[in-house]
Every structure is written in C-alpha cells, then in structure tokens.
Design a protein around this motif. Structure first.
Motif, PDB file in Angstrom:
ATOM      1  N   SER A 264      -5.915  -3.753  17.228  1.00 13.09           N
ATOM      2  CA  SER A 264      -6.005  -3.953  15.784  1.00 13.09           C
ATOM      3  C   SER A 264      -7.430  -3.705  15.291  1.00 13.09           C
ATOM      4  CB  SER A 264      -5.575  -5.370  15.428  1.00 13.09           C
ATOM      5  OG  SER A 264      -5.649  -5.585  14.042  1.00 13.09           O
ATOM      6  N   ILE A 265      -7.559  -2.938  14.223  1.00  9.40           N
ATOM      7  CA  ILE A 265      -8.868  -2.684  13.615  1.00  9.40           C
ATOM      8  C   ILE A 265      -8.754  -2.861  12.110  1.00  9.40           C
ATOM      9  CG2 ILE A 265      -9.752  -1.121  15.396  1.00  9.40           C
ATOM     10  CD1 ILE A 265      -8.969   1.213  13.598  1.00  9.40           C
ATOM     11  N   ARG A 266      -9.857  -3.213  11.487  1.00  7.99           N
ATOM     12  CA  ARG A 266      -9.890  -3.381  10.031  1.00  7.99           C
ATOM     13  C   ARG A 266     -10.527  -2.139   9.424  1.00  7.99           C
ATOM     14  NH1 ARG A 266      -8.425  -8.743   9.155  1.00  7.99           N
ATOM     15  NH2 ARG A 266      -8.603  -8.459   6.910  1.00  7.99           N
ATOM     16  N   VAL A 267      -9.859  -1.601   8.391  1.00  3.84           N
ATOM     17  CA  VAL A 267     -10.336  -0.390   7.747  1.00  3.84           C
ATOM     18  C   VAL A 267     -10.306  -0.567   6.227  1.00  3.84           C
ATOM     19  CG1 VAL A 267      -9.600   1.121   9.624  1.00  3.84           C
ATOM     20  CG2 VAL A 267      -8.041   0.669   7.717  1.00  3.84           C
ATOM     21  N   MET A 268     -11.073   0.258   5.555  1.00  3.76           N
ATOM     22  CA  MET A 268     -11.037   0.348   4.105  1.00  3.76           C
ATOM     23  C   MET A 268     -10.252   1.605   3.738  1.00  3.76           C
ATOM     24  SD  MET A 268     -12.202  -1.204   1.339  1.00  3.76           S
ATOM     25  CE  MET A 268     -13.785  -1.995   1.639  1.00  3.76           C
ATOM     26  N   VAL A 269      -9.201   1.436   2.927  1.00  8.54           N
ATOM     27  CA  VAL A 269      -8.331   2.555   2.566  1.00  8.54           C
ATOM     28  C   VAL A 269      -8.494   2.876   1.091  1.00  8.54           C
ATOM     29  CG1 VAL A 269      -5.951   3.376   2.454  1.00  8.54           C
ATOM     30  CG2 VAL A 269      -6.661   1.911   4.342  1.00  8.54           C
ATOM     31  N   ASN A 270      -8.607   4.171   0.794  1.00 13.50           N
ATOM     32  CA  ASN A 270      -8.556   4.672  -0.580  1.00 13.50           C
ATOM     33  C   ASN A 270      -7.472   5.735  -0.655  1.00 13.50           C
ATOM     34  OD1 ASN A 270     -11.153   3.692  -2.230  1.00 13.50           O
ATOM     35  ND2 ASN A 270     -11.733   3.978  -0.107  1.00 13.50           N
ATOM     36  N   SER A 271      -6.817   5.843  -1.801  1.00 18.98           N
ATOM     37  CA  SER A 271      -5.762   6.841  -1.956  1.00 18.98           C
ATOM     38  C   SER A 271      -5.814   7.430  -3.369  1.00 18.98           C
ATOM     39  CB  SER A 271      -4.386   6.212  -1.703  1.00 18.98           C
ATOM     40  OG  SER A 271      -3.356   7.144  -1.974  1.00 18.98           O
ATOM     41  N   LYS A 272      -5.707   8.759  -3.445  1.00 11.08           N
ATOM     42  CA  LYS A 272      -5.659   9.458  -4.723  1.00 11.08           C
ATOM     43  C   LYS A 272      -4.391  10.307  -4.774  1.00 11.08           C
ATOM     44  CE  LYS A 272      -9.744   8.141  -6.243  1.00 11.08           C
ATOM     45  NZ  LYS A 272      -9.889   7.275  -7.431  1.00 11.08           N
ATOM     46  N   PRO A 273      -3.611  10.202  -5.844  1.00 12.12           N
ATOM     47  CA  PRO A 273      -2.363  10.973  -5.922  1.00 12.12           C
ATOM     48  C   PRO A 273      -2.618  12.460  -6.153  1.00 12.12           C
ATOM     49  CG  PRO A 273      -2.741   9.783  -7.969  1.00 12.12           C
ATOM     50  CD  PRO A 273      -3.809   9.337  -7.012  1.00 12.12           C
ATOM     51  N   ILE A 274      -1.664  13.292  -5.693  1.00  6.35           N
ATOM     52  CA  ILE A 274      -1.680  14.741  -5.945  1.00  6.35           C
ATOM     53  C   ILE A 274      -0.522  15.050  -6.884  1.00  6.35           C
ATOM     54  CG2 ILE A 274      -1.487  17.038  -4.914  1.00  6.35           C
ATOM     55  CD1 ILE A 274      -2.414  15.812  -2.264  1.00  6.35           C
TER      56      ILE A 274
ATOM     57  N   GLU B 170      -8.994  -3.312   1.812  1.00  2.00           N
ATOM     58  CA  GLU B 170      -9.268  -3.625   3.209  1.00  2.00           C
ATOM     59  C   GLU B 170      -7.968  -4.085   3.871  1.00  2.00           C
ATOM     60  OE1 GLU B 170     -11.936  -6.629   6.010  1.00  2.00           O
ATOM     61  OE2 GLU B 170     -12.273  -6.575   3.846  1.00  2.00           O
ATOM     62  N   VAL B 171      -7.586  -3.401   4.940  1.00  3.77           N
ATOM     63  CA  VAL B 171      -6.352  -3.738   5.636  1.00  3.77           C
ATOM     64  C   VAL B 171      -6.602  -3.745   7.139  1.00  3.77           C
ATOM     65  CG1 VAL B 171      -4.872  -2.759   3.842  1.00  3.77           C
ATOM     66  CG2 VAL B 171      -5.574  -1.341   5.766  1.00  3.77           C
ATOM     67  N   SER B 172      -5.703  -4.393   7.848  1.00  2.00           N
ATOM     68  CA  SER B 172      -5.731  -4.400   9.311  1.00  2.00           C
ATOM     69  C   SER B 172      -4.641  -3.459   9.794  1.00  2.00           C
ATOM     70  CB  SER B 172      -5.505  -5.816   9.839  1.00  2.00           C
ATOM     71  OG  SER B 172      -5.530  -5.823  11.247  1.00  2.00           O
ATOM     72  N   ILE B 173      -5.003  -2.505  10.655  1.00  2.38           N
ATOM     73  CA  ILE B 173      -4.022  -1.542  11.159  1.00  2.38           C
ATOM     74  C   ILE B 173      -4.018  -1.576  12.683  1.00  2.38           C
ATOM     75  CG2 ILE B 173      -4.285  -0.020   9.162  1.00  2.38           C
ATOM     76  CD1 ILE B 173      -5.937   1.849  10.956  1.00  2.38           C
ATOM     77  N   SER B 174      -2.913  -1.119  13.252  1.00  2.60           N
ATOM     78  CA  SER B 174      -2.787  -1.039  14.701  1.00  2.60           C
ATOM     79  C   SER B 174      -3.117   0.377  15.164  1.00  2.60           C
ATOM     80  CB  SER B 174      -1.368  -1.405  15.140  1.00  2.60           C
ATOM     81  OG  SER B 174      -1.058  -2.730  14.764  1.00  2.60           O
ATOM     82  N   SER B 175      -3.867   0.463  16.243  1.00  6.26           N
ATOM     83  CA  SER B 175      -4.194   1.758  16.829  1.00  6.26           C
ATOM     84  C   SER B 175      -4.060   1.634  18.335  1.00  6.26           C
ATOM     85  CB  SER B 175      -5.621   2.174  16.447  1.00  6.26           C
ATOM     86  OG  SER B 175      -6.577   1.399  17.159  1.00  6.26           O
ATOM     87  N   SER B 176      -4.315   2.745  19.033  1.00 10.80           N
ATOM     88  CA  SER B 176      -4.230   2.717  20.493  1.00 10.80           C
ATOM     89  C   SER B 176      -5.279   1.793  21.096  1.00 10.80           C
ATOM     90  CB  SER B 176      -4.411   4.134  21.047  1.00 10.80           C
ATOM     91  OG  SER B 176      -5.688   4.650  20.699  1.00 10.80           O
ATOM     92  N   ARG B 177      -6.316   1.463  20.306  1.00  9.79           N
ATOM     93  CA  ARG B 177      -7.377   0.579  20.789  1.00  9.79           C
ATOM     94  C   ARG B 177      -7.163  -0.858  20.332  1.00  9.79           C
ATOM     95  NH1 ARG B 177     -10.259   5.115  18.774  1.00  9.79           N
ATOM     96  NH2 ARG B 177     -11.084   6.447  20.430  1.00  9.79           N
TER      97      ARG B 177
ATOM     98  N   VAL C 251       0.841  -1.199   0.000  1.00  7.86           N
ATOM     99  CA  VAL C 251       0.000   0.000   0.000  1.00  7.86           C
ATOM    100  C   VAL C 251       0.879   1.253   0.000  1.00  7.86           C
ATOM    101  CG1 VAL C 251      -1.699   1.324   1.320  1.00  7.86           C
ATOM    102  CG2 VAL C 251      -1.943  -1.157   1.104  1.00  7.86           C
ATOM    103  N   LEU C 252       1.904   1.263   0.832  1.00  6.82           N
ATOM    104  CA  LEU C 252       2.823   2.412   0.880  1.00  6.82           C
ATOM    105  C   LEU C 252       3.506   2.621  -0.460  1.00  6.82           C
ATOM    106  CD1 LEU C 252       4.455   1.840   4.389  1.00  6.82           C
ATOM    107  CD2 LEU C 252       2.812   3.618   3.766  1.00  6.82           C
ATOM    108  N   GLU C 253       3.857   1.529  -1.126  1.00  8.53           N
ATOM    109  CA  GLU C 253       4.527   1.625  -2.424  1.00  8.53           C
ATOM    110  C   GLU C 253       3.599   2.245  -3.470  1.00  8.53           C
ATOM    111  OE1 GLU C 253       7.355   1.838  -5.071  1.00  8.53           O
ATOM    112  OE2 GLU C 253       7.667   1.278  -2.972  1.00  8.53           O
ATOM    113  N   LEU C 254       2.327   1.878  -3.443  1.00  6.51           N
ATOM    114  CA  LEU C 254       1.364   2.463  -4.373  1.00  6.51           C
ATOM    115  C   LEU C 254       1.226   3.967  -4.143  1.00  6.51           C
ATOM    116  CD1 LEU C 254      -1.471  -0.243  -4.393  1.00  6.51           C
ATOM    117  CD2 LEU C 254      -0.059   0.428  -6.337  1.00  6.51           C
TER     118      LEU C 254
END
Length: 515
Positions: free
Chosen positions: A159-169, A150-157, A136-139
């Motif tokens: 592990s949570i699953r989130v949906m990530v979208n990214s648009k380049p600038i 859909e990825v699993s990320i670590s937070s203060s609460r 994802v970081l490479e993209l």
C-alpha cells in the motif's frame, strides 16, 4: 527489408496525391502512411525488395511538378508521438490517459514505476491496474475534474499513498471522451515541498568552539551521525541541542531529505497527536478536508527532532514507542498503518530518570530513546569558548545592525567570563546583542554589558554573587513579600506553601521581624 519513409516536394497542384498513389499501387505496394502538407507529401510504404522500391521512387520522381524525393527517418506524426512520449516520460508525475469506459491508452514510465508494473497496461481497465476509491472513479466517469486527492492505493510493493489529479477529455461535440490522470507519491511531494522551503542548515563547522570538551563532543556526534540509531541530546536550556541535531542530520546519509523540528512543549496536548501522526478526513470538527499527513510522514527518509521530549503526555508516549518499534504510524481516524523511515533525535533538559521513577515517563520509551545519549555541557563548564563566541556574536551583529564594532575591552570580557551563565549560550547571545545596541564606540565596554538577572548583581563594581548567596537573596525577598502580604508568619507560610515553623526559622536566619 524495412519500412521506408520519403518526403516528396512538389509544385502544388490538384491531383498530386492521386498520381503518387497510382504509381505505388501499380508497383504492387501498400501505403502504410500518407501525410499531406502544402507543397510536400510524406509517404511510408510497406517493406519491399530494393529493386521494387527503387522502381517506385524513380517513377514518382518523374511525375510532373515533383522536384525532390528524399528518404526521412520519421514521419511527422511519428516524430510528434516520439517527442510527446519523451516529454511525458521525463516528468516526475505518473501519467495515465483513459477512455470514457476507463480503458487505459497511455501510461508513462513514472506511472509504471509508482504502480510497480514492468509493462504498459494499455488496453486494461483502470480499476484492474490501480484501485481507486469509488468516489474518485465516479468523478472520472462523469467528466468532473479532480484536484489533489490523497488516496491509498495497492501496488506490487504494498500500500502506498499518492496524490491524484484528473482532467476530463472532451470530443468535438463537447461530450466526455475520457480523462488524463496524474499520480505522485506523497513522499515525493513532501520531498519537493522540503526542497522549496528548507531552511539553511548548519554543519559541525558552524559550531563555534575552542575547548577540547566541545571538540571531543563534535567528533562523537560525527561518528554516530553515520548510523540510524536514535539519539538523545541532554543538557540545560540554551546549550545548543537543536544546533547539534541539525549538524548531525547534515552529517548523515539523510541530509538530502527533510529535517523536521517539533517542540513538544509548544504544541497543546490536544493537537500534538494529530500534528505528529496526522488525521483522516472528518476525524474532528475543523479538520482539513481530505485529512492531513503527520510530521512523521513529512520526515520520511529524513530526521525528526523531538525537542523537549519530556513534555509529551502518556498516551502519545505509547504511540511514539510504536513508531520506534514498528517503524509505522497510524493517522487519527484510520485503521491503516503507514510505513515511515525516519531517524529520531530527541532532546530534553529534564531528569528523565527521575520522571521514570515517578511514573511520569514510560521506562520502555526512555530506553528506546536513550540508545545514544549525548550530554551537552553548560557554558560554565567550558568557559574557554566564551572569547571566540563573543567575537562571533560581534561579527554577526555588526552585519545585522550595520555597525563596525571592533572588539571588547578586557574589563568587559572579564565581567562576562566571571558570570555563571544560567541561560548558557542563548543568554550570552542576548547579552551581546544588547551590548551591540548600546555600544557607541568601536569597543564594547563594561557599561554596555547589562545582565538583567537580579539578585545576581552584587554591586555597581560588576562583581557577582556565588550560587548560595543568590539562593539566599531570592529566599529572603520572597519571605519579605509574603510577610508584607499576609501580615503574620502563619499567613506567610500559607502563601509560600511551607510550614509555620519553617517561616519562623527563616525569619530568625535573616533577622526579620514583623515590625
């Protein structure tokens, strides 16, 4: 002292900005911000004593062609930033913007809430704040768009699953300048999907009844609906188990969250596990790219209704037991466990106690499911509800078929009351739908009531056999067919799967001879 902002309106001419700047400099002040538009200038100066500021503003107002100098609350760029900040903080998605080197320069309130942080991480690198997969970081670095990952990320609460979208600038030269990311919790996405697709739910007010037996049952169900304990609905097919499950959900604090129905008998064993618990990317041939959440995840904070629970195979029984014990699921092909907050309502028409004794159903799972058992009686045990159900079905099918049937004759109602209804309320509904189609008058008559259940019908007088006679008629018919097909008592016994002696005894009982 404070920063002061002014709007200067003038007749447009060359040199106006120079004249204003010279007066501010001569007054010993610094310009914080200057925005020029056609016919007006917005000026922000550093904090000054009131006398000094008044002197500067008076001199500016005396400049030729200046006709108005008024204080303003915001500079145009400040107002635009404030409006943009309000917009990005009002959306349900978390928004992060990063530079080409993945330095965060924007983070809205929702992103902070999802990530469990209290201060905007401006100036930090993206991977310090949110641990995304390397691909994802490479993209993001390469300026390629990312959609619905859909990825699993670590937070203060945790592990949570989130949906990530990214648009380049891109900058003016078309080169990559950074990216804007949006993140949204999967539980929120599922809730949104539920709100858009949720069917009309039923409440206890929608359960048609008159009998004391059903009234007491509804009161019990309303009481247990307030809690979170697992409920096991028992009863014959067609008694309204799903109706009660939906009403319990709507009576519970979970009513605003999903109600997920799973018919355990309708889904093949090979698919049931992945449907319930989900699967990771590439788990099996034909799996959806990126994986898929299971129905337990979709039901998060809501209710899952496991109909025909007795039909699930042993290996899934073990995983279901873990969900009940630990409150977590594990997708096929993944090691990570996902916490789920789901209330389980199960239903069956099978004798689970007998299945447990035979080893067909896990005893520990049975006891976990049987926390609050509710038995729904067959229709023959509360026949006083039949007249009100008949009236309800007449109104329902009048609307559906655009008819104006006003009621049912006493003889036809008596016929319905005398029938044992092995298919319960579902069978009654089918018979009434058939009658409404056949009815040519405004009253349903005996000729409109057709119950296709031979050998239940005894004669055209519309009287019905007792259960013992029904069994004997069915047994006799099966015996005749086997003898006709086999040609001998021994072959008939093989066809029926009984002993030769049993066939001889039954032939004597019913007066059947091979001739």
């Amino acid at each position: 002292m404070k920063k002061f902002r002014y709007r200067i309106r003038f007749k447009d001419r060359v040199g106006m900005v120079r004249d204003i700047s010279e007066i501010v400099a001569q007054g010993g002040a610094n310009i914080v911000s200057l925005e020029v538009k056609r016919g007006e200038i917005y000026l922000q100066v550093e904090p000054l004593p009131e006398e000094k500021l008044s002197y500067i503003i008076n001199r500016i107002s005396l400049i030729p062609d200046v006709y108005e100098v008024t204080p303003v609350e915001w500079m145009p760029h400040e107002l635009a930033e404030q409006q943009l900040r309000t917009v990005i903080n009002s959306v349900q998605e978390g928004i992060l913007s990063v530079s080409k080197k993945l330095i965060i320069n924007t983070c809205n309130a929702r992103a902070m809430q999802i990530l469990g942080i209290s201060h905007p991480p401006i100036g930090k690198t993206l991977y310090e704040v949110i641990k995304l997969p390397d691909e994802v970081l490479e993209l993001i670095r390469s300026g390629k768009p990312l959609e619905q990952k859909e990825v699993s990320i670590s937070s203060s609460r945790g592990s949570i699953r989130v949906m990530v979208n990214s648009k380049p600038i891109f900058d003016d030269k078309g080169e990559i300048a950074g990216a804007v990311l949006t993140i949204m919790k999967m539980s929120e996405i599922r809730r949104l999907a539920h709100s858009l697709t949720r069917p009309v739910m039923v409440t206890f007010d929608d359960i048609i009844h008159r009998s004391r037996k059903i009234k007491d049952l509804i009161e019990l169900a309303k009481t247990v609906a307030k809690g979170d304990s697992t409920i096991l609905l028992r009863g014959e097919s067609g008694t309204g188990k799903e109706l009660f499950a939906r009403a319990i959900h709507m009576e519970s604090p979970r009513r605003e969250y999903p109600f997920v129905v799973v018919n355990c008998a309708a889904i093949p064993d090979t698919l049931l596990e992945s449907e319930l618990f989900g699967y990771a990317d590439g788990t099996f041939t034909g799996a959806r790219r990126g994986g898929r959440p299971g129905l337990f995840e979709f039901a998060h904070k809501g209710t899952i209704f496991l109909d025909e629970i007795a039909e699930i195979p042993p290996h899934i029984q073990a995983k279901l037991l873990r969900v009940l014990q630990e409150g977590s699921v594990r997708r096929l092909g993944e090691m990570e466990e996902i916490r789920v907050d789901v209330r389980i309502i199960a239903a069956t028409n099978r004798p689970l106690e007998e299945m447990v004794s035979r080893g067909d159903f896990r005893a520990d799972l049975f006891y976990r499911l049987n926390v609050i058992p509710i038995y729904l009686p067959p229709l023959r045990e509360h026949k006083e509800d039949i007249p009100v159900l008949v009236d309800y079905f007449i109104k329902k099918f009048n609307q559906k078929f655009n008819k104006s049937v006003q009621g049912i004759s006493p003889e036809a109602l008596e016929l319905i009351l005398n029938y044992p209804w092995p298919g319960n309320i579902r069978e009654l509904e089918n018979v009434m739908e058939r009658a409404m189609n056949l009815c040519k008058d405004h009253i349903i008559k005996v000729k409109d009531i057709i119950i296709n259940s031979p050998p239940f019908l005894l004669s055209p007088s519309e009287k019905y056999l007792h259960l013992k006679e029904m069994v004997e008629e069915t047994e006799k018919e099966a015996l005749l067919r086997a003898l006709s097909q086999g040609g001998s008592a021994r072959k008939a016994a093989k066809i029926l799967g009984v002993s030769h002696t049993t066939v001889i005894k039954k032939m004597k009982k019913y007066g059947i001879t091979l001739e």
